[in-house]
Design an enzyme around this catalytic site. Structure first.
Site, mmCIF file in Angstrom:
data_model
loop_
_atom_site.group_PDB
_atom_site.id
_atom_site.type_symbol
_atom_site.label_atom_id
_atom_site.label_comp_id
_atom_site.label_asym_id
_atom_site.label_seq_id
_atom_site.Cartn_x
_atom_site.Cartn_y
_atom_site.Cartn_z
ATOM 1 N N ALA A 74 16.280 -27.606 6.771
ATOM 2 C CA ALA A 74 14.652 -27.273 6.777
ATOM 3 C C ALA A 74 14.088 -27.952 8.047
ATOM 4 O O ALA A 74 14.636 -28.863 8.637
ATOM 5 C CB ALA A 74 14.130 -28.042 5.334
ATOM 6 N N GLY A 100 19.207 -28.282 4.003
ATOM 7 C CA GLY A 100 19.159 -26.593 3.671
ATOM 8 C C GLY A 100 19.976 -25.819 4.030
ATOM 9 O O GLY A 100 20.206 -24.727 3.615
ATOM 10 N N GLU A 111 22.705 -25.758 1.861
ATOM 11 C CA GLU A 111 22.161 -25.089 0.697
ATOM 12 C C GLU A 111 21.963 -23.526 0.783
ATOM 13 O O GLU A 111 22.485 -22.740 -0.151
ATOM 14 C CB GLU A 111 20.815 -25.553 0.235
ATOM 15 C CG GLU A 111 20.767 -27.077 -0.228
ATOM 16 C CD GLU A 111 19.509 -27.544 -0.485
ATOM 17 O OE1 GLU A 111 19.139 -27.720 -1.700
ATOM 18 O OE2 GLU A 111 18.697 -28.092 0.386
ATOM 19 N N GLU A 134 19.630 -34.843 2.888
ATOM 20 C CA GLU A 134 18.238 -34.790 2.548
ATOM 21 C C GLU A 134 18.047 -36.323 2.230
ATOM 22 O O GLU A 134 16.814 -36.651 2.443
ATOM 23 C CB GLU A 134 17.746 -33.744 1.484
ATOM 24 C CG GLU A 134 17.629 -32.519 1.718
ATOM 25 C CD GLU A 134 19.074 -31.591 1.723
ATOM 26 O OE1 GLU A 134 20.155 -32.155 1.364
ATOM 27 O OE2 GLU A 134 18.893 -30.337 1.636
HETATM 28 C C1 LIG Z 1 7.272 -29.995 -3.701
HETATM 29 C C2 LIG Z 1 7.201 -29.612 -2.023
HETATM 30 C C3 LIG Z 1 8.333 -28.962 -1.707
HETATM 31 C C4 LIG Z 1 8.235 -28.574 -0.237
HETATM 32 C C5 LIG Z 1 9.038 -27.524 0.208
HETATM 33 C C6 LIG Z 1 10.185 -28.300 1.265
HETATM 34 C C7 LIG Z 1 11.492 -27.358 1.347
HETATM 35 C C8 LIG Z 1 12.373 -28.188 1.365
HETATM 36 C C9 LIG Z 1 13.644 -27.530 0.621
HETATM 37 C C10 LIG Z 1 14.776 -27.857 0.734
HETATM 38 C C11 LIG Z 1 15.200 -29.062 1.040
HETATM 39 C C12 LIG Z 1 15.872 -29.134 2.458
HETATM 40 C C13 LIG Z 1 15.521 -30.276 3.331
HETATM 41 C C14 LIG Z 1 16.264 -30.491 4.512
HETATM 42 O O1 LIG Z 1 16.975 -29.707 4.752
HETATM 43 S S1 LIG Z 1 15.728 -31.571 5.437
HETATM 44 C C15 LIG Z 1 16.670 -31.576 6.870
HETATM 45 C C16 LIG Z 1 18.014 -31.781 6.696
HETATM 46 N N1 LIG Z 1 18.874 -31.768 7.754
HETATM 47 C C17 LIG Z 1 19.318 -32.971 8.359
HETATM 48 O O2 LIG Z 1 19.233 -33.903 8.004
HETATM 49 C C18 LIG Z 1 19.981 -32.522 9.817
HETATM 50 C C19 LIG Z 1 19.091 -33.455 10.854
HETATM 51 N N2 LIG Z 1 19.552 -33.190 12.025
HETATM 52 C C20 LIG Z 1 20.795 -33.549 12.502
HETATM 53 O O3 LIG Z 1 21.318 -34.434 12.187
HETATM 54 C C21 LIG Z 1 21.063 -33.459 14.031
HETATM 55 O O4 LIG Z 1 19.980 -33.175 14.830
HETATM 56 C C22 LIG Z 1 21.964 -32.227 14.138
HETATM 57 C C23 LIG Z 1 23.588 -32.790 13.893
HETATM 58 C C24 LIG Z 1 21.670 -31.099 13.549
HETATM 59 C C25 LIG Z 1 22.290 -32.034 15.864
HETATM 60 O O5 LIG Z 1 22.482 -33.477 16.554
HETATM 61 P P1 LIG Z 1 22.455 -33.366 17.926
HETATM 62 O O6 LIG Z 1 23.132 -32.271 18.630
HETATM 63 O O7 LIG Z 1 22.622 -34.774 18.515
HETATM 64 O O8 LIG Z 1 20.880 -33.246 18.347
HETATM 65 P P2 LIG Z 1 19.609 -33.906 18.111
HETATM 66 O O9 LIG Z 1 19.710 -34.938 16.929
HETATM 67 O O10 LIG Z 1 19.204 -34.936 19.156
HETATM 68 O O11 LIG Z 1 18.410 -32.903 17.541
HETATM 69 C C26 LIG Z 1 18.023 -32.115 18.739
HETATM 70 C C27 LIG Z 1 16.698 -31.888 18.576
HETATM 71 O O12 LIG Z 1 16.308 -31.115 17.055
HETATM 72 C C28 LIG Z 1 15.417 -32.035 16.377
HETATM 73 N N3 LIG Z 1 15.932 -31.637 14.980
HETATM 74 C C29 LIG Z 1 16.883 -31.841 14.401
HETATM 75 N N4 LIG Z 1 17.369 -31.572 13.081
HETATM 76 C C30 LIG Z 1 15.780 -30.893 13.040
HETATM 77 C C31 LIG Z 1 15.550 -30.330 11.654
HETATM 78 N N5 LIG Z 1 16.180 -30.259 10.592
HETATM 79 N N6 LIG Z 1 14.004 -29.976 11.721
HETATM 80 C C32 LIG Z 1 13.358 -30.211 12.953
HETATM 81 N N7 LIG Z 1 13.996 -30.832 14.142
HETATM 82 C C33 LIG Z 1 14.990 -31.009 14.354
HETATM 83 C C34 LIG Z 1 15.706 -33.313 16.834
HETATM 84 O O13 LIG Z 1 14.498 -33.900 16.368
HETATM 85 C C35 LIG Z 1 15.567 -33.364 18.338
HETATM 86 O O14 LIG Z 1 14.484 -32.784 18.864
HETATM 87 P P3 LIG Z 1 13.557 -34.151 19.493
HETATM 88 O O15 LIG Z 1 13.299 -35.034 18.402
HETATM 89 O O16 LIG Z 1 12.309 -33.493 19.955
HETATM 90 O O17 LIG Z 1 14.607 -34.833 20.500
#
Ligand SMILES: CCCCCCCC/C=C\C/C=C/C(=O)SCCNC(=O)CCNC(=O)[C@H](O)C(C)(C)COP(=O)(O)OP(=O)(O)OC[C@H]1O[C@@H](n2cnc3c(N)ncnc32)[C@H](O)[C@@H]1OP(=O)(O)O
Length: 719
Positions: free
Chosen positions: A61, A100, A103, A123
Site C-alpha cells: 500500500a 499489500g 496480499e 505491515e
Molecule cells: C481502517 C482504515 C483502513 C485504511 C485502509 C488502508 C489500506 C491498507 C490495507 C492493507 C494493508 C496493507 C498495508 C501495506 O501494504 S503497508 C506497506 C507495506 N510495504 C512495505 O513495508 C514495504 C516498504 N518498502 C520497502 O521495504 C522498500 O522500499 C522496498 C524493499 C520496496 C524497496 O527498497 P529500496 O529499493 O531500497 O528503496 P527505498 O526503500 O529507498 O524506497 C524508494 C522510495 O520509495 C518509497 N517507498 C517505498 N515503499 C513505499 C510504499 N509502500 N509506499 C510509499 N512509498 C514507498 C520510499 O520512501 C523511498 O522514497 P523516499 O522516502 O522519498 O526516499
C-alpha cells in the site's frame, strides 16, 4: 496506474506502473480495477498475469496515503474481484512483494517468483496488520504457526523459502514475467475451485487456545509495548477459529484501531526518517546529491580491541581488502583468532563462505601505506590517537581518508594533527560493530564533502544506517545520553532504586533500563572519562558540597561503585548482582540497597517516594532537551537524524518514533512545562533548563515534527 496488454494471443498482462516501488496508490488501484475488468470482459483473454514494472512486483500500500484522506477503490474488494475471477490469474513476482503487494499476490490463483525475489507481510513494521485479507489467507495457505511467524515479525522470505512454505507455486531463474505467461497459458481453462485461498479451511492444531496463549505470551514479551504484533496474533486467531467472512470483519476491526494509533504514526515516521537521513547536508551547504564519494577498494583498521575487531569483520564482509593492525603482541594473537571466529559464525548464519582471505594482519602500522581509507579504533585516549593520526598522515599514500572511531573526542583536533585535515572524519560505530546497524559519520569544520560522502557510502555498503552529524563532545548519541544517565543517578540519590528506574524505562519500551545497560557496557568506561574530566574526587567529605562538581550537581554514586571494583557484568557486581563474573542475568542485590541507604544518610538526604512517571519525565525530557540543543547548535540537521540515531543505536523503542518524535507526540508545550518544573526544583542541574529552541518552537505554535527543520531555519534567520 496499471497497463493492460495482451501477450501470447490469450494472456492479459497487467503491469503495475507506479515508480519507484509500484506502491498501491489510489491511481494504481484504479488502474488495476480497470485492467482486471478489461481482461475479464475480453473473450480473447483466457488467463491473466499481474506483474510490476522495473523488476519490482509491488512495495505494498502507498504509505504516503496513510496520513491523508484515502480515496480510490479499496484494496479488499479489488483483491476479492481478482480471486473471484473465472479466468486464472497468475502473479509474476520479481524484486519485492511486500505488505499489500503480497496480499494482492495471495488473491491471485497462482504465484511464480524470480529466485532473487523477496516476499513478506511487512505491515507490522509500520504499526499495522495485513488488512487486505493477508491475515486470513496466509494461515489458510501455509498453516497457522508459519503464518504467525511471518505476520507478527514482518520478516522477508526468499523465493526459495516461499516455495518451501507453499506461498509460491514456482521459482525461476529466468524472466519471471515470461515464465508466468507460460504458466498462465498452461492453466487456462482449468478449474479454479481449488485455487481460491479464501475458500480453504484453515489447517489448525487441535489445541488452538493453548497455541495462541503461548504465542501471545512470546509476542507480548518481544513486542516491548508495541500493539501491532498483538493485533496480528488476534487476527490470525480469527482465521483459525472463524469462517472467512467473519475473520475478515475481525481483521478490519483490528486494523481500524491500529490505523489511527500513535504507534503506527511513529513507525511510519521511522520508515521515512530512515530514508531521509541518507539525504544529508552540512552547515557549509554541502549535500548528498552534490558531493561525489570516492570508491574504496582497500581499507585498514588500526587497533584490534572489541571495536576494531567488529569493524574489521564488517569491512571484510562487504568484500573489501582489509589490513588489520595491532601493535601489542598479546592482543594481536587473540584478535586474529577472534576475528576469524566472528567471520566463521557470521558465514554459517548466512550460509556463505567466511571472507577470511580478505583480511591481512600486521603488527606494523607501516602496512597501511597503500590503503584508500583507514579507521582508527585504538584506545579512547586523545594523546594516543593524536600520535596515530600524526603517523598515518606521513605513512599513508596521498588522498587516503583518515577516520576515527572515537565515541566522543574532538574529530577536528585529530584532523589538526594531519597534513590534510579535509580527509579526516569520524566513523563512530556501535558495539558490536559487525552487528549494530548505526554509524554516526562525524564531520569537522574542515572535513571535505567528499570525505563525508565516502564515509556515508562506505557505511551503506556495510549495511549500516549512516547519519551525518557535526563535531561536538559525544556527537549526537552520547551527548544526549549524558543528561539521561545523570538523571538516573539523581533519582537513586533521592529515593529510587535501580529496579524502579529500569522497570519504568523497560515498560516504556527500552530493551534494557539504564542501570542494566550500564552493567552490560561496564561502569569503568564512564569512570575513566569522568576521571579525565577531573570530576572524580575519591574520599570527598559528606554533605551537600560533596555532590557539587565544577559548579553543578554531581552524583558520585557510579564512582563509589567503581572504587569497590563493581564494574558490572564483567566483575559479577554493579548496580545488580550476577551469579559470577560474565553472567548476564541481573539479580536484586541487598548490598546495593543498604549502600544506597547509607549513602543517603551520610549526605543527609531523606528518601522520598518516586513514581514511574517522574522517572520517565526526568530521564527522557532531559535527553530530549539536549536533543533540542543539538538542533539549535546545528550538530544534527533535523529531528529525523536524532531519532534514527536513538532507534538504531540506543534501543529507543521504534514504536515511539525516537525522542524528538516522542516529544512532538507528548506535545512541546507539555515537555517545556515539565522541564521548567524540574529545573525549578533542581536549579543546580543545567541540563534541565529548557533550551531556547524548545521555547521558541512552543512560542511559534509547536509545529509538527516534519516542519521543525523549516521552523529552525526561519528562527535562525530571525536571530
Ligand atoms: C481502517 C482504515 C483502513 C485504511 C485502509 C488502508 C489500506 C491498507 C490495507 C492493507 C494493508 C496493507 C498495508 C501495506 O501494504 S503497508 C506497506 C507495506 N510495504 C512495505 O513495508 C514495504 C516498504 N518498502 C520497502 O521495504 C522498500 O522500499 C522496498 C524493499 C520496496 C524497496 O527498497 P529500496 O529499493 O531500497 O528503496 P527505498 O526503500 O529507498 O524506497 C524508494 C522510495 O520509495 C518509497 N517507498 C517505498 N515503499 C513505499 C510504499 N509502500 N509506499 C510509499 N512509498 C514507498 C520510499 O520512501 C523511498 O522514497 P523516499 O522516502 O522519498 O526516499
Amino acid at each position: 496506474m496499471a497497463q493492460f496488454t495482451r501477450v501470447s494471443r490469450s494472456v492479459g498482462l497487467i503491469t503495475l506502473q507506479n515508480p519507484p516501488v509500484n506502491a498501491l496508490s489510489a491511481v494504481a488501484r484504479q488502474g488495476i480495477v480497470d485492467a482486471v475488468k478489461r481482461a475479464l470482459s475480453d473473450p480473447k483473454v483466457k488467463s491473466v498475469v499481474i506483474c510490476g514494472q522495473n523488476g519490482i512486483f509491488c512495495g505494498g500500500a502507498d504509505i504516503k496515503e496513510f496520513g491523508t484522506n484515502i480515496t480510490g477503490p479499496p484494496l479488499v474488494p479489488m483483491i476479492h474481484a481478482i480471486e473471484a475471477s473465472n479466468k486464472p490469474v497468475v502473479a509474476a513476482i520479481e524484486g519485492s512483494a511486500f505488505g499489500g503487494g503480497l496480499e494482492l499476490a495471495l488473491g491471485c490463483h497462482y504465484r511464480v517468483a524470480h529466485s532473487k525475489a523477496k516476499l513478506g507481510l511487512t505491515e507490522v513494521t509500520l504499526g499495522l496488520l495485513p488488512a487486505a485479507g493477508g491475515t486470513q489467507r496466509l494461515p489458510r495457505l501455509i498453516g497457522v504457526p508459519a503464518a504467525l511467524n511471518l505476520i507478527t515479525t514482518g520478516r522477508h522470505v526468499t523465493a526459495a523459502e516461499a516455495l518451501q512454505l507453499g506461498i509460491v507455486d514456482q521459482v525461476t531463474d529466468h524472466n519471471a514475467v515470461d515464465e508466468a505467461v507460460k504458466f498462465a497459458l498452461s492453466v487456462a481453462g482449468k478449474s479454479l475451485d481449488a485455487r481460491r485461498i479464501s475458500t480453504y479451511p484453515c489447517p489448525c492444531p487441535s489445541d488452538v487456545d493453548a497455541l495462541f496463549e503461548e504465542v501471545m505470551q512470546k509476542v507480548r514479551q518481544s513486542a516491548r509495548g508495541a500493539i501491532a504484533p498483538i493485533a496480528c496474533v488476534q487476527a490470525v486467531r480469527a482465521a483459525a477459529t472463524l469462517p472467512y467472512s467473519q475473520g475478515m470483519e475481525r481483521e478490519q476491526e483490528l486494523m481500524a484501531t491500529l490505523f489511527t494509533s500513535g504507534q503506527a504514526r511513529a513507525l511510519q515516521y521511522c520508515f521515512f526518517a530512515q530514508r531521509a537521513v541518507g539525504r544529508w547536508s552540512m552547515p557549509s551547504g554541502a549535500r548528498w546529491d552534490t558531493s561525489k564519494p570516492r570508491s574504496i577498494h582497500k581499507a585498514a583498521v588500526i587497533g584490534l580491541g572489541t571495536m576494531g575487531r567488529g569493524i574489521a569483520v564488517a569491512l571484510a564482509q562487504t568484500g573489501l581488502s582489509v589490513v588489520a593492525v595491532e601493535t601489542q603482541e598479546k592482543q594481536f594473537m587473540e584478535a586474529k583468532k577472534m576475528v576469524s571466529g566472528m567471520m566463521e559464525r557470521g558465514a554459517k548464519r548466512h550460509g556463505t563462505a567466511p571472507p577470511l582471505d580478505k583480511i591481512t594482519y600486521s603488527q606494523n602500522i607501516q602496512a597501511v601505506a597503500d590503503v584508500d581509507l583507514v579507521i582508527e579504533a585504538v584506545f579512547e585516549d586523545m594523546a594516543l590517537k593524536e600520535k596515530v593520526f600524526q603517523q598515518l598522515s606521513t605513512i599513508c599514500k596521498q588522498g587516503t581518508f583518515l577516520c576515527t572511531n572515537t565515541s566522543a573526542l574532538d574529530v577536528d583536533h585529530l584532523a589538526s594533527q594531519t597534513r590534510n585535515p579535509e580527509l579526516v572524519v569520524g566513523m563512530h560505530f556501535f558495539a558490536p560493530a559487525h552487528v549494530m546497524k548505526l554509524l554516526e559519520v562525524v564531520y569537522g569544520p574542515r572535513s571535505s564533502p567528499q570525505a563525508v560522502a565516502t564515509a556515508m557510502q562506505l557505511g551503506k555498503k556495510m549495511g549500516k544506517v549512516s547519519v551525518a552529524v557535526g563535531n561536538c563532545r559525544g556527537f549526537v548519541g552520547n551527548r544526549m545520553l549524558k543528561p539521561y544517565l545523570e538523571q538516573a543517578l539523581f533519582l537513586l540519590e533521592e529515593g529510587a532504586t535501580p529496579e524502579l528506574v529500569d522497570g519504568a524505562l523497560e515498560e516504556f519500551g527500552f530493551a534494557l533500563g539504564v542501570f542494566k545497560m550500564s552493567d552490560l557496557s561496564g561502569l569503568d568506561v564512564g569512570w575513566k572519562v569522568r576521571k579525565g574530566d577531573g570530576l572524580v574526587e575519591p574520599g570527598l567529605a559528606s554533605g551537600p558540597s560533596a555532590r557539587i562538581r565544577q559548579g553543578r550537581r554531581y552524583s558520585p554514586l557510579g564512582d563509589l561503585l567503581c572504587e569497590q571494583g563493581r564494574f558490572g557484568q564483567k566483575t559479577g557486581q554493579g548496580w545488580y548482582r550476577y551469579d559470577k563474573p560474565g553472567s548476564r542475568v541481573p539479580r536484586y542485590d541487598p548490598w546495593l540497597h543498604s549502600f544506597l541507604e547509607e549513602y543517603r544518610t551520610q549526605h543527609g538526604i531523606v528518601a522520598r517516594r518516586i513514581d514511574q512517571q517522574e522517572v520517565l519525565e526526568r530521564c527522557l525530557y532531559a535527553l530530549i532537551n539536549e536533543g533540542f540543543r543539538i538542533l539549535e547548535d546545528g550538530i544534527a540537521a533535523g529531528p529525523e537524524d536524532i531519532d534514527i540515531i536513538y532507534v538504531f543505536g540506543y534501543s529507543w523503542p521504534r514504536h515511539r518514533g525516537g525522542p524528538m518524535f516522542y516529544a512532538s507526540m507528548v506535545g512541546l508545550a507539555k515537555v517545556l512545562e515539565r522541564l521548567e518544573h524540574y529545573h525549578q526544583a533542581h536549579p543546580d542541574v543545567p541540563y534541565m533548563q529548557p533550551c531556547n529552541l524548545l521555547r521558541r518552537l512552543v512560542a511559534s505554535g509547536s509545529p509538527p515534527v516534519h516542519k521543525w527543520k523549516e521552523a529552525i531555519k526561519k528562527l535562525r534567520s530571525q536571530l
